[in-house]
Design a protein around this motif. Structure first.
Motif, PDB file in Angstrom:
ATOM      1  N   MET A  77      15.298  14.242 -46.713  1.00 43.63           N
ATOM      2  CA  MET A  77      16.540  13.626 -47.168  1.00 43.63           C
ATOM      3  C   MET A  77      17.693  13.900 -46.213  1.00 43.63           C
ATOM      4  O   MET A  77      18.410  12.986 -45.802  1.00 43.63           O
ATOM      5  CB  MET A  77      16.909  14.142 -48.558  1.00 43.63           C
ATOM      6  N   SER A  81      17.261  11.037 -43.763  1.00 40.33           N
ATOM      7  CA  SER A  81      17.750  10.088 -44.776  1.00 40.33           C
ATOM      8  C   SER A  81      16.590   9.307 -45.388  1.00 40.33           C
ATOM      9  O   SER A  81      16.644   8.083 -45.558  1.00 40.33           O
ATOM     10  CB  SER A  81      18.790   9.141 -44.181  1.00 40.33           C
ATOM     11  N   GLY A  83      14.082   9.381 -48.755  1.00 40.38           N
ATOM     12  CA  GLY A  83      13.874   9.948 -50.084  1.00 40.38           C
ATOM     13  C   GLY A  83      12.422   9.872 -50.497  1.00 40.38           C
ATOM     14  O   GLY A  83      11.890   8.783 -50.750  1.00 40.38           O
ATOM     15  N   SER A 112      12.679   6.017 -50.099  1.00 43.81           N
ATOM     16  CA  SER A 112      13.913   5.265 -50.301  1.00 43.81           C
ATOM     17  C   SER A 112      14.887   5.633 -49.197  1.00 43.81           C
ATOM     18  O   SER A 112      14.770   6.694 -48.576  1.00 43.81           O
ATOM     19  CB  SER A 112      14.517   5.599 -51.673  1.00 43.81           C
ATOM     20  N   THR A 113      15.841   4.759 -48.950  1.00 37.22           N
ATOM     21  CA  THR A 113      16.874   5.007 -47.948  1.00 37.22           C
ATOM     22  C   THR A 113      18.236   4.694 -48.553  1.00 37.22           C
ATOM     23  O   THR A 113      18.318   4.013 -49.583  1.00 37.22           O
ATOM     24  CB  THR A 113      16.649   4.139 -46.695  1.00 37.22           C
ATOM     25  N   TRP A 122      22.918   7.363 -53.287  1.00 41.62           N
ATOM     26  CA  TRP A 122      21.480   7.548 -53.018  1.00 41.62           C
ATOM     27  C   TRP A 122      21.099   9.026 -53.046  1.00 41.62           C
ATOM     28  O   TRP A 122      20.091   9.404 -53.643  1.00 41.62           O
ATOM     29  CB  TRP A 122      21.165   6.931 -51.648  1.00 41.62           C
ATOM     30  N   ARG A 123      21.910   9.868 -52.416  1.00 42.13           N
ATOM     31  CA  ARG A 123      21.625  11.310 -52.368  1.00 42.13           C
ATOM     32  C   ARG A 123      21.539  11.890 -53.771  1.00 42.13           C
ATOM     33  O   ARG A 123      20.637  12.677 -54.079  1.00 42.13           O
ATOM     34  CB  ARG A 123      22.721  12.024 -51.573  1.00 42.13           C
ATOM     35  N   VAL A 126      18.229  10.890 -55.376  1.00 39.97           N
ATOM     36  CA  VAL A 126      17.103  11.638 -54.813  1.00 39.97           C
ATOM     37  C   VAL A 126      17.072  13.060 -55.360  1.00 39.97           C
ATOM     38  O   VAL A 126      16.027  13.555 -55.806  1.00 39.97           O
ATOM     39  CB  VAL A 126      17.179  11.660 -53.267  1.00 39.97           C
ATOM     40  N   ASP A 184      25.526  17.760 -47.522  1.00 42.30           N
ATOM     41  CA  ASP A 184      24.450  17.771 -48.517  1.00 42.30           C
ATOM     42  C   ASP A 184      24.344  19.137 -49.188  1.00 42.30           C
ATOM     43  O   ASP A 184      24.161  19.239 -50.403  1.00 42.30           O
ATOM     44  CB  ASP A 184      23.116  17.420 -47.850  1.00 42.30           C
TER      45      ASP A 184
END
Length: 260
Positions: A77, A81, A83, A112-113, A122-123, A126, A184
């Motif tokens: 991740m 980047s 997932g 996934s992106t 998105w983060r 995930v 992150d």
């Protein structure tokens, strides 16, 4: 599958493979860890193989080693980047001879992106899958089945997350990603709410650690765990040099003996 994802690092560092044929002699579907009728005999087998005296010790050591797959997901991740699907229904545990150090295979290797919703959205998606949907239910089941306190397992999680993110941020080859890695890490350990972890209160990763200097390398910090993992209770085992039970003399003695 993302062409940017470094599969060799996942396999070598995090014992994580994506899809492909499974040929290992020992295979256990990770969703079986959530069912008492399958997790109990599995943990008994693990305990016998690692020389564990109790179910609590077995749960602690097994979970600590299971967390490697989560760190592989975090690496994918934050560095690529990408997932990964680390839901327990998608993870197979494999081994050649015993379960002392399992490897992990993802049945579905799709990723996934960030795409349309943006990286922050998105983060969070995930990380919610990693923690609320994988780590939290596993901790809850291990606690219910063995009696180990959930706080011990969350402490193992916090330690390894802090360890890896700080390690990644210091690597020269990842220097271009330091801002992203720091963001992150900050979100995960400082800004995320309890629901991200399947909890109603608190962020279990928002913690600090006592840090001591390496006996031969004063500029090299050693982070001390907040909870003992009980490794010293294994047959022939001893405390990790990061164990909170060790005094300074014993810690220094052990570090020097290991040559670390």
């Amino acid at each position: 599958m993302s062409s940017e994802l470094n599969l060799s690092v996942l396999e070598q560092t995090y014992r994580l493979s994506i899809a492909g044929e499974v040929t290992a002699p020992l295979v256990f579907a990770a969703d079986g860890l959530l069912r008492k009728e399958t997790v109990k005999p599995f943990l008994r087998q693990v305990g016998e193989q690692i020389g564990s005296p109790t179910a609590v010790v077995t749960a602690s050591i097994f979970f600590k080693r299971f967390l490697t797959v989560i760190c592989g997901g975090l690496y994918a991740m934050s560095v690529h980047s990408a997932g990964l699907d680390l839901s327990l229904g998608n993870v197979l545990l494999t081994a050649e001879k015993n379960w002392a150090l399992p490897r992990f295979v993802l049945r579905d290797g799709s990723v996934s992106t960030p795409g349309g919703p943006g990286r922050d959205v998105w983060r969070e998606q995930v990380l919610r899958r990693f923690f609320a949907e994988t780590v939290h239910p596993l901790i809850a089941t291990l606690s219910a089945v063995t009696g180990i306190h959930a706080n011990v397992l969350w402490a193992h999680t916090a330690y390894i997350v802090h360890y890896y993110y700080e390690d990644w941020q210091q690597r020269d080859e990842l220097s271009a990603l330091r801002g992203q890695l720091a963001a992150d890490f900050r979100f995960l350990c400082r800004e995320a709410g309890p629901d991200l972890f399947g909890l109603t209160t608190g962020n279990p990763l928002d913690t600090s650690f006592t840090v001591v200097s390496h006996p031969k390398q004063p500029d090299r910090p050693i982070r001390i765990r907040r909870q003992c993992c009980f490794q010293y209770r294994l047959a022939g085992g001893r405390c990790c040099y990061t164990c909170p039970l060790l005094n300074e003399e014993k810690r220094t003695e052990q570090i020097l003996a290991l040559g670390h």
